[in-house]
Write a protein that holds these residues in place. Structure first.
Motif, PDB file in Angstrom:
ATOM      1  N   VAL A   1       2.667   7.263   5.106  1.00  0.00           N
ATOM      2  CA  VAL A   1       3.101   7.081   3.540  1.00  0.00           C
ATOM      3  C   VAL A   1       4.283   6.499   3.538  1.00  0.00           C
ATOM      4  CG1 VAL A   1       3.476   8.548   1.569  1.00  0.00           C
ATOM      5  CG2 VAL A   1       1.730   9.531   3.076  1.00  0.00           C
ATOM      6  N   SER A   2       4.412   5.770   2.434  1.00  0.00           N
ATOM      7  CA  SER A   2       5.814   5.009   2.264  1.00  0.00           C
ATOM      8  C   SER A   2       6.675   6.167   1.428  1.00  0.00           C
ATOM      9  CB  SER A   2       5.547   3.964   1.208  1.00  0.00           C
ATOM     10  OG  SER A   2       6.502   3.616   0.249  1.00  0.00           O
ATOM     11  N   SER A   3       7.825   6.447   2.103  1.00  0.00           N
ATOM     12  CA  SER A   3       8.794   7.346   1.392  1.00  0.00           C
ATOM     13  C   SER A   3       9.272   7.097  -0.133  1.00  0.00           C
ATOM     14  CB  SER A   3      10.093   7.555   2.354  1.00  0.00           C
ATOM     15  OG  SER A   3      10.587   6.309   2.642  1.00  0.00           O
ATOM     16  N   ALA A   4       9.177   5.706  -0.148  1.00  0.00           N
ATOM     17  CA  ALA A   4       9.623   5.464  -1.549  1.00  0.00           C
ATOM     18  C   ALA A   4       8.424   5.568  -2.591  1.00  0.00           C
ATOM     19  CB  ALA A   4       9.797   3.831  -1.570  1.00  0.00           C
ATOM     20  N   ALA A   5       7.319   5.498  -1.975  1.00  0.00           N
ATOM     21  CA  ALA A   5       6.073   5.519  -3.032  1.00  0.00           C
ATOM     22  C   ALA A   5       5.691   6.946  -3.006  1.00  0.00           C
ATOM     23  CB  ALA A   5       4.829   5.075  -2.262  1.00  0.00           C
ATOM     24  N   LEU A   6       6.223   7.926  -2.245  1.00  0.00           N
ATOM     25  CA  LEU A   6       5.949   9.323  -2.358  1.00  0.00           C
ATOM     26  C   LEU A   6       6.872   9.883  -3.349  1.00  0.00           C
ATOM     27  CD1 LEU A   6       4.483  11.759  -1.341  1.00  0.00           C
ATOM     28  CD2 LEU A   6       6.319  12.084   0.311  1.00  0.00           C
ATOM     29  N   LYS A   7       8.079   9.255  -3.419  1.00  0.00           N
ATOM     30  CA  LYS A   7       9.176   9.433  -4.719  1.00  0.00           C
ATOM     31  C   LYS A   7       8.573   8.859  -5.910  1.00  0.00           C
ATOM     32  CE  LYS A   7      13.341   9.559  -1.950  1.00  0.00           C
ATOM     33  NZ  LYS A   7      13.565   8.743  -1.099  1.00  0.00           N
ATOM     34  N   LEU A   8       8.245   7.675  -5.853  1.00  0.00           N
ATOM     35  CA  LEU A   8       8.012   7.034  -7.395  1.00  0.00           C
ATOM     36  C   LEU A   8       6.544   7.226  -8.079  1.00  0.00           C
ATOM     37  CD1 LEU A   8       9.669   3.693  -6.198  1.00  0.00           C
ATOM     38  CD2 LEU A   8      10.334   5.101  -8.130  1.00  0.00           C
TER      39      LEU A   8
ATOM     40  N   ALA B   1       0.973  -1.094   0.109  1.00  0.00           N
ATOM     41  CA  ALA B   1      -0.059  -0.078   0.002  1.00  0.00           C
ATOM     42  C   ALA B   1       0.920   1.275  -0.093  1.00  0.00           C
ATOM     43  CB  ALA B   1      -0.905  -0.018   1.232  1.00  0.00           C
ATOM     44  N   GLU B   2       0.324   2.207  -0.665  1.00  0.00           N
ATOM     45  CA  GLU B   2       1.139   3.697  -0.506  1.00  0.00           C
ATOM     46  C   GLU B   2       1.148   4.333   0.736  1.00  0.00           C
ATOM     47  OE1 GLU B   2      -0.294   2.358  -3.393  1.00  0.00           O
ATOM     48  OE2 GLU B   2       1.569   1.802  -4.477  1.00  0.00           O
ATOM     49  N   LEU B   3      -0.209   4.285   1.149  1.00  0.00           N
ATOM     50  CA  LEU B   3      -0.588   4.998   1.952  1.00  0.00           C
ATOM     51  C   LEU B   3      -1.702   4.191   3.260  1.00  0.00           C
ATOM     52  CD1 LEU B   3      -2.196   7.314  -0.532  1.00  0.00           C
ATOM     53  CD2 LEU B   3      -1.064   8.561   1.214  1.00  0.00           C
ATOM     54  N   GLY B   4      -1.799   4.815   4.396  1.00  0.00           N
ATOM     55  CA  GLY B   4      -2.284   4.167   5.351  1.00  0.00           C
ATOM     56  C   GLY B   4      -2.653   5.067   6.626  1.00  0.00           C
TER      57      GLY B   4
ATOM     58  N   HIS C   1       4.692  10.229  -6.822  1.00  0.00           N
ATOM     59  CA  HIS C   1       4.363  11.580  -6.226  1.00  0.00           C
ATOM     60  C   HIS C   1       3.014  12.084  -6.860  1.00  0.00           C
ATOM     61  CE1 HIS C   1       5.066  15.764  -5.367  1.00  0.00           C
ATOM     62  NE2 HIS C   1       5.551  15.486  -4.438  1.00  0.00           N
ATOM     63  N   LYS C   2       2.876  12.244  -8.272  1.00  0.00           N
ATOM     64  CA  LYS C   2       1.738  12.725  -8.962  1.00  0.00           C
ATOM     65  C   LYS C   2       0.536  12.040  -8.368  1.00  0.00           C
ATOM     66  CE  LYS C   2       3.404  14.766 -13.055  1.00  0.00           C
ATOM     67  NZ  LYS C   2       4.641  14.349 -13.818  1.00  0.00           N
TER      68      LYS C   2
END
Ligand code: ADP
Ligand code: MG
Length: 217
Positions: A193-200, A70-73, A202-203
């Motif tokens: 938020v996953s810090s990796a997902a926030l980068k990958l 999951a990207e967020l939780g 982002h949009k």
């Protein structure tokens, strides 16, 4: 699967966190397609084809986000304290599912005297890390007894001298002739938020954080 591109997965737990997160989603014009409290589905689509919800145990939310499922939780601060924070960002305090982590003892027990007696206090709790830090800061010697639920029982049957548990109304304590004697920490739920997902992604991810933030203002 979640990793394959154009959409975002948010991990929520049933009950108060799900209920109290829905208004944030509604603020973005998003509704759930199924009611997870009624259907047994663990993957719930939303009116936004780019966002789906997965239903997980409250204490498992960080794991799903850390491992990229999951990207967020949304997770309680209690859960976040007990978990490691590797790869997780905690951008917002949603001020939902508010309660307090408290030390409680049997009615009539002199907690201060017990602490000052110098003998090791037996403390039963699900929140071992928070409890350990709390008593260490007080300089109190404790034996921590890890439990997974029904902490209120422990002092009643002689398993422990005190418990560390979440308290909101205090009704459960009262029903078991326990009293809260000390606050360990104020608790509320956080957007994680996953810090990796926030980068990958982002949009896709940043607008969700922004929408939650706007609802808090
Ligand atoms: P579980 O029983 O699986 O731990 P809950 O829905 O009881 O799940 O708790 C989820 C989160 O809600 C907890 O991690 C905590 O942050 C918060 N919470 C727990 N108990 C209370 C309460 N009595 N009042 C408000 N928030 C609570
Ligand atoms: Mg519970």
């Amino acid at each position: 699967m979640a990793k394959s591109g154009g959409f975002v997965t948010m991990a929520l737990s049933k009950g108060r966190i799900l209920e109290d997160t829905l208004p944030f989603l509604r603020g973005m014009g998003i509704e759930l397609i199924d009611d997870p409290e009624k259907s047994r589905k663990l993957i719930v689509e939303t009116s936004d084809p780019k966002l789906r919800i997965i239903i997980v145990r409250a204490s498992d939310v960080p794991t799903y986000v850390q491992r990229g499922a999951a990207e967020l939780g949304v997770a309680g601060k209690d859960v976040l304290i007990e978990n490691d924070s590797e790869g997780l960002l905690e951008p917002l305090d949603l001020k939902i599912a508010q309660c307090r982590l408290m030390v409680a003892v049997r009615e009539g027990v002199d907690y201060e005297a017990l602490i000052n007696s110098g003998s090791r206090l037996r403390v039963a709790t699900k929140y071992v890390k928070a409890a350990r830090d709390h008593f260490a800061n007080k300089g109190a010697q404790v034996d921590l007894i890890k439990l997974y639920g029904s902490m209120e029982l422990a002092p009643l049957v002689g398993l422990a001298d005190a418990i560390v548990d979440l308290v909101s109304s205090g009704k459960t304590l009262k029903a078991n002739k326990l009293v809260a004697v000390e606050e360990v920490q104020q608790i509320s739920s956080r957007l994680i938020v996953s810090s990796a997902a926030l980068k990958l992604k982002h949009k896709l991810v940043q607008p969700i954080i922004d929408a939650f933030e706007r609802k808090l203002r």
